[in-house]
Scaffold this active site. Structure first.
Site, short mmCIF file in Angstrom:
data_model
loop_
_atom_site.label_atom_id
_atom_site.label_comp_id
_atom_site.label_asym_id
_atom_site.label_seq_id
_atom_site.Cartn_x
_atom_site.Cartn_y
_atom_site.Cartn_z
CG ASP A 12 15.63 12.72 -64.37
OD1 ASP A 12 16.52 11.74 -64.43
OD2 ASP A 12 14.64 12.57 -65.33
CG HIS A 29 25.56 10.34 -61.60
ND1 HIS A 29 24.39 10.51 -61.97
CD2 HIS A 29 25.60 9.21 -62.09
CE1 HIS A 29 23.72 9.70 -62.63
NE2 HIS A 29 24.26 8.52 -62.76
CB SER A 57 14.90 6.55 -56.42
OG SER A 57 14.95 5.70 -57.62
CG LEU A 123 19.28 25.73 -46.91
CD1 LEU A 123 17.88 26.16 -47.43
CD2 LEU A 123 20.39 25.59 -48.19
NE ARG A 173 11.68 13.68 -63.43
CZ ARG A 173 11.54 12.57 -63.11
NH1 ARG A 173 10.44 12.10 -62.08
NH2 ARG A 173 12.25 11.66 -63.50
NE ARG A 179 9.28 8.90 -65.27
CZ ARG A 179 9.66 8.82 -66.52
NH1 ARG A 179 8.64 8.86 -67.37
NH2 ARG A 179 10.79 8.65 -66.91
CB ILE A 180 5.81 11.91 -58.37
CG1 ILE A 180 4.88 12.88 -58.88
CG2 ILE A 180 6.43 12.17 -57.02
CD1 ILE A 180 4.94 14.51 -58.42
C1 IPE Z 1 14.36 10.15 -60.21
O1 IPE Z 1 15.00 10.00 -61.50
C2 IPE Z 1 15.28 9.89 -58.89
C3 IPE Z 1 16.42 10.49 -58.83
C4 IPE Z 1 16.57 11.93 -59.79
C5 IPE Z 1 17.36 10.40 -57.77
P1 IPE Z 1 15.03 8.59 -62.11
O2 IPE Z 1 15.74 9.01 -63.62
O3 IPE Z 1 15.51 7.44 -61.43
O4 IPE Z 1 13.24 8.38 -62.84
P2 IPE Z 1 12.67 7.64 -63.96
O5 IPE Z 1 13.06 6.32 -63.73
O6 IPE Z 1 13.04 8.43 -65.19
O7 IPE Z 1 11.30 7.78 -63.42
C1 IPE Z 2 19.16 11.73 -62.22
O1 IPE Z 2 20.00 11.58 -63.64
C2 IPE Z 2 20.29 11.21 -61.35
C3 IPE Z 2 20.02 9.75 -60.59
C4 IPE Z 2 18.83 9.05 -60.89
C5 IPE Z 2 20.78 9.40 -59.62
P1 IPE Z 2 19.74 10.34 -64.34
O2 IPE Z 2 20.76 9.46 -63.94
O3 IPE Z 2 18.61 9.73 -64.20
O4 IPE Z 2 19.94 11.15 -65.56
P2 IPE Z 2 18.94 10.52 -66.97
O5 IPE Z 2 17.47 10.72 -66.77
O6 IPE Z 2 19.50 9.21 -67.34
O7 IPE Z 2 19.53 11.60 -68.10
MG MG Z 3 16.74 9.98 -65.11
#
Ligand code: IPE
Ligand code: IPE
Ligand code: MG
Length: 244
Positions: A12, A29, A57, A123, A173, A179-180
């Protein structure tokens, strides 16, 4: 030092990494793919057996359409570029998640990457894509019900999309949230959790080592007392074993 056998990562912070630089979120990304490549190399060096990462997700469909399509394109591009190298390095790819809702091009990419790496054994890299912990429990239960199989902890575990690996020992994380977010709900029952402020594109081997050092200092009790775990006579438990 005790190295976790199975490491799971919620990657994240890509969006914030990009926004800090006045770049579009997709640039974050893209940089995240580089961080994943480096993390896979670090896990190979440290003899981690399984790396499971959360890439998209079930809930990420709610993002702006251009970000969703950018992520889909990035996946297809990254597979084309990375799979030959992963194949050569002994990495076996799996893509746990719901294939329904993904385009034919994406599904073909996932299937051909799984096929190309199926003989590898250094792996296991699980890239959870269109994955949700609730989806996984529900699809497993549906499958058992349709086959008339009794639902038990063991049969459900076997029907889940992560049945080919043991449960994660450590879940990291990045990005500072604690959070999960619907990642491995069933499988993380006894996983050690580690949260870091580091944004995913900045994650590197030194960050991984910090998480591993923290993990090595934990006592995994699986419901037992600290004294039982310290004693060598402690009865083995099904979900894993104690280590100090
Ligand atoms: C969790 O991150 C999903 C991935 C890293 C793919 P999110 O950015 O979607 O999670 P929330 O919305 O902050 O909980
Ligand atoms: C996680 O990074 C990647 C995906 C959820 C695909 P984010 O895109 O959620 O990054 P933030 O949380 O907005 O910084
Ligand atoms: Mg995020």
């Amino acid at each position: 030092m005790q190295v976790p056998k199975h490491v799971a990562i919620v990657m994240d912070g890509n969006g914030r990494w990009a926004q800090k630089r006045w770049l579009p979120r997709v640039a974050g990304h893209k940089q995240g793919v580089d961080a994943l490549r480096n993390t896979v190399a670090a896990c190979l060096e440290r003899k981690v057996r399984v790396l499971t990462v959360f890439a998209f997700s079930s809930e990420n469909w709610s993002r702006p359409a251009d970000e969703v399509s950018g992520l889909m394109e990035l996946l297809v591009m990254a597979l084309a570029r990375e799979v030959p190298k992963l194949e050569a390095n002994g990495v076996r790819l799996h893509f746990p998640g719901n294939r329904k809702g993904l385009s034919d091009k994406v599904v073909q990419g996932l299937e051909s990457a799984e096929r190309a790496t199926q003989h590898n054994d250094q792996l296991v890299l699980n890239v959870c894509f269109n994955y949700g912990g609730r989806w996984d429990v529900a699809q497993a239960a549906q499958r058992l019900a349709s086959q008339g199989i009794e639902i038990t902890e063991a049969s459900l575990s076997q029907a889940m999309s992560m049945a080919h690996v043991s449960d994660p020992d450590l879940m990291i994380r990045t990005g500072g949230e604690q959070r999960i977010s619907n990642f491995l709900l069933w499988q993380a029952a006894y996983t050690e959790l580690y949260f870091t402020e580091c944004l995913w594109p900045d994650f590197d081997a030194a960050e991984l080592d910090r998480a591993f050092a923290d993990y090595a200092g934990r006592q995994r009790r699986f419901g037992r007392t600290a004294e039982q775990c310290a004693s060598e006579e402690a009865a083995p438990v099904p979900t894993g074993s104690c280590h100090a």
